[in-house]
Write an enzyme that holds these catalytic residues in place. Sequence first.
Site, PDB file in Angstrom:
ATOM      1  N   LYS A 154       0.863  -1.195   0.000  1.00 47.62           N
ATOM      2  CA  LYS A 154       0.000   0.000   0.000  1.00 47.62           C
ATOM      3  C   LYS A 154       0.896   1.241   0.000  1.00 47.62           C
ATOM      4  O   LYS A 154       1.501   1.587   1.002  1.00 47.62           O
ATOM      5  CB  LYS A 154      -0.913   0.055   1.220  1.00 47.62           C
ATOM      6  CG  LYS A 154      -1.978   1.136   1.035  1.00 47.62           C
ATOM      7  CD  LYS A 154      -2.412   1.802   2.305  1.00 47.62           C
ATOM      8  CE  LYS A 154      -1.616   3.010   2.694  1.00 47.62           C
ATOM      9  NZ  LYS A 154      -1.704   4.172   1.783  1.00 47.62           N
ATOM     10  N   CYS A 263      14.029  10.068   6.938  1.00 43.59           N
ATOM     11  CA  CYS A 263      13.987   9.614   8.336  1.00 43.59           C
ATOM     12  C   CYS A 263      15.379   9.648   8.955  1.00 43.59           C
ATOM     13  O   CYS A 263      15.513   9.736  10.167  1.00 43.59           O
ATOM     14  CB  CYS A 263      13.397   8.222   8.404  1.00 43.59           C
ATOM     15  SG  CYS A 263      14.206   7.083   7.286  1.00 43.59           S
TER      16      CYS A 263
HETATM   17  P1  NAD Z   1       2.392   8.226   7.947  1.00 38.60           P
HETATM   18  O1  NAD Z   1       2.548   7.460   9.207  1.00 38.60           O
HETATM   19  O2  NAD Z   1       1.417   9.334   7.919  1.00 38.60           O
HETATM   20  O3  NAD Z   1       1.945   7.234   6.762  1.00 38.60           O
HETATM   21  C1  NAD Z   1       2.700   6.095   6.408  1.00 38.60           C
HETATM   22  C2  NAD Z   1       1.794   5.107   5.704  1.00 38.60           C
HETATM   23  O4  NAD Z   1       0.834   4.622   6.647  1.00 38.60           O
HETATM   24  C3  NAD Z   1       0.990   5.701   4.547  1.00 38.60           C
HETATM   25  O5  NAD Z   1       0.937   4.757   3.496  1.00 38.60           O
HETATM   26  C4  NAD Z   1      -0.380   5.902   5.173  1.00 38.60           C
HETATM   27  O6  NAD Z   1      -1.426   5.876   4.222  1.00 38.60           O
HETATM   28  C5  NAD Z   1      -0.465   4.701   6.087  1.00 38.60           C
HETATM   29  N1  NAD Z   1      -1.453   4.824   7.180  1.00 38.60           N
HETATM   30  C6  NAD Z   1      -2.019   5.958   7.674  1.00 38.60           C
HETATM   31  N2  NAD Z   1      -2.904   5.639   8.644  1.00 38.60           N
HETATM   32  C7  NAD Z   1      -2.887   4.289   8.778  1.00 38.60           C
HETATM   33  C8  NAD Z   1      -3.573   3.368   9.627  1.00 38.60           C
HETATM   34  N3  NAD Z   1      -4.446   3.784  10.526  1.00 38.60           N
HETATM   35  N4  NAD Z   1      -3.287   2.057   9.496  1.00 38.60           N
HETATM   36  C9  NAD Z   1      -2.382   1.621   8.598  1.00 38.60           C
HETATM   37  N5  NAD Z   1      -1.718   2.448   7.752  1.00 38.60           N
HETATM   38  C10 NAD Z   1      -1.971   3.759   7.845  1.00 38.60           C
HETATM   39  O7  NAD Z   1       3.853   8.686   7.539  1.00 38.60           O
HETATM   40  P2  NAD Z   1       4.276   9.605   6.300  1.00 38.60           P
HETATM   41  O8  NAD Z   1       3.896  11.006   6.632  1.00 38.60           O
HETATM   42  O9  NAD Z   1       3.825   9.004   5.001  1.00 38.60           O
HETATM   43  O10 NAD Z   1       5.872   9.436   6.324  1.00 38.60           O
HETATM   44  C11 NAD Z   1       6.699  10.229   7.094  1.00 38.60           C
HETATM   45  C12 NAD Z   1       7.186   9.473   8.309  1.00 38.60           C
HETATM   46  O11 NAD Z   1       7.809   8.264   7.928  1.00 38.60           O
HETATM   47  C13 NAD Z   1       8.243  10.221   9.092  1.00 38.60           C
HETATM   48  O12 NAD Z   1       7.990  10.145  10.471  1.00 38.60           O
HETATM   49  C14 NAD Z   1       9.530   9.465   8.764  1.00 38.60           C
HETATM   50  O13 NAD Z   1      10.534   9.586   9.729  1.00 38.60           O
HETATM   51  C15 NAD Z   1       9.028   8.090   8.626  1.00 38.60           C
HETATM   52  N6  NAD Z   1       9.980   7.284   7.846  1.00 38.60           N
HETATM   53  C16 NAD Z   1      10.749   6.343   8.488  1.00 38.60           C
HETATM   54  C17 NAD Z   1      11.662   5.592   7.776  1.00 38.60           C
HETATM   55  C18 NAD Z   1      12.523   4.549   8.446  1.00 38.60           C
HETATM   56  O14 NAD Z   1      13.052   3.708   7.751  1.00 38.60           O
HETATM   57  N7  NAD Z   1      12.660   4.569   9.768  1.00 38.60           N
HETATM   58  C19 NAD Z   1      11.796   5.791   6.409  1.00 38.60           C
HETATM   59  C20 NAD Z   1      11.020   6.753   5.805  1.00 38.60           C
HETATM   60  C21 NAD Z   1      10.099   7.487   6.528  1.00 38.60           C
END
Ligand code: NAD
Length: 455
Positions: A154, A263
């Site tokens: 997804k 991240c």
């Molecule tokens: P987000 O948590 O808003 O969304 C991530 C994904 O989760 C999206 O596909 C979203 O649609 C989905 N999602 C949202 N609500 C959900 C639910 N209730 N259940 C299941 N899935 C759901 O994050 P974002 O804004 O897309 O990304 C930014 C964040 O990601 C930052 O905090 C960043 O640090 C983190 N990140 C971490 C890494 C790592 O490897 N540690 C890598 C990249 C990004």
Amino acid sequence: MTASDVINPATEEVLRTVEQTDEAGVDDAVARAKAAQKKWAAQAPAERAAALRAFASVVELHIEELAALEVANSGHPIGNARWEAGHVRDVLQYYSASPERLSGKQIPVAGGLNVTFNEPLGVVGVITPWNFPMTIASWGFAPALAAGNAVLVKPAEWTPLTTIRLGELAVEAGLPADLFQVLPGRGSVVGERFVTHPDVRKIVFTGSTEVGTRVMAGAATQVKRVTLELGGKSANIIFDDCDLERAAATAPYGVFDNSGQDCCARSRILVQSNVFDKFMELFEPAVKGVVVGDPGAEGTEMGPLVSKAHWTSVASYVPDDAPVAFRGDAPTGPGFWFPPTVLTPQRTDRSVTEEIFGPVVTVLPFDDEADGIALANDSVYGLSGSIWTENVSRALRVSRAVESGNLSVNSHSSVRYSTPFGGFKQSGLGRELGPDAPLSFTETKNVFIAVQEAP
Ligand code: NAD
């Protein structure tokens, strides 16, 4: 099915409208993936390896196309986007060696033969964020497929296009139908259904700590396996004995790469106080030299932020009275542009403690090694970080003391497909990449075969 517009963040134009999968669509995809997985797992390891190599070859043929799509959808500079598409190929190539190497163990025991098997889990759900859409998807799908699983991905709502294309390329490469499916849609619909569906046996979630916590809690009700890659607030620790010119020249790229939407961004620069002023003098021209502009132009180093909503969130960390030391340039006009910004706040300011996920860096002084380590560890996160020193003993001491999953000494490197990646503390759970990743998509089965005494 509903549909959602995908916007080019550099122009604010609608690129495409993408149909959003509903709950019934997820259930149908899971049923098809379950059937495909059984056949995939029954194939000879060498056949699965060949299929993944074929997928890598097709990605190789489409690197320019995938890169152009990421430039348009995510605003990534073309050079970065090419690297990302090439990285997907490399990850597939690397894990194509795994099916023939998941050999289990033979353990010496009394009375017979004891062997272990690495059994696939079944259907794996991969939920990705918008910041590195295709690379992060590949960290989940490549080792999961290699271990004999089916995968549903997804993608994030804002950036689904390259992942959708990878799903098409998998079919073109000859991967069995339904084995690898991309399901664009809302997190609260598709993501939630991955968590609640009993036939999705593992979730690989990359995103915010807030949503990751929710995914973990939901998964717990079924003892569903999870890997979490979450937020970060990493430190770039600069000691007085380092090559200060190099530390200052590279620091912008340690935090402003991908417009700070990384991240692993080193978004807290910690500088030993006796070289603080000298560092800032060297850092200013380096920040002002970052080339911000049209992501499609060769030579651009930083593009726009991903969306208007995200721009508003980043801007909230730089109010009118913010302690701005200096800023770089950014285009004006359409597009979600934000200039590289350097702040010198107090240690307790929210710009120091919260993940901004944009081109905003805080610079703080520290007294000595112990103070620097304490400041680096003063965070709920622990994903990445850099240590600048010419003293090998100090480099090792500080590396061991910083609570973080991925550190680099005298560089800002975080991700190599052949080495493990993941976070301490609230930055995550489990590790991706590296030689062991396929094992995290298997269950270990132990089998003892009794051997009768000779008559
Ligand atoms: P987000 O948590 O808003 O969304 C991530 C994904 O989760 C999206 O596909 C979203 O649609 C989905 N999602 C949202 N609500 C959900 C639910 N209730 N259940 C299941 N899935 C759901 O994050 P974002 O804004 O897309 O990304 C930014 C964040 O990601 C930052 O905090 C960043 O640090 C983190 N990140 C971490 C890494 C790592 O490897 N540690 C890598 C990249 C990004």
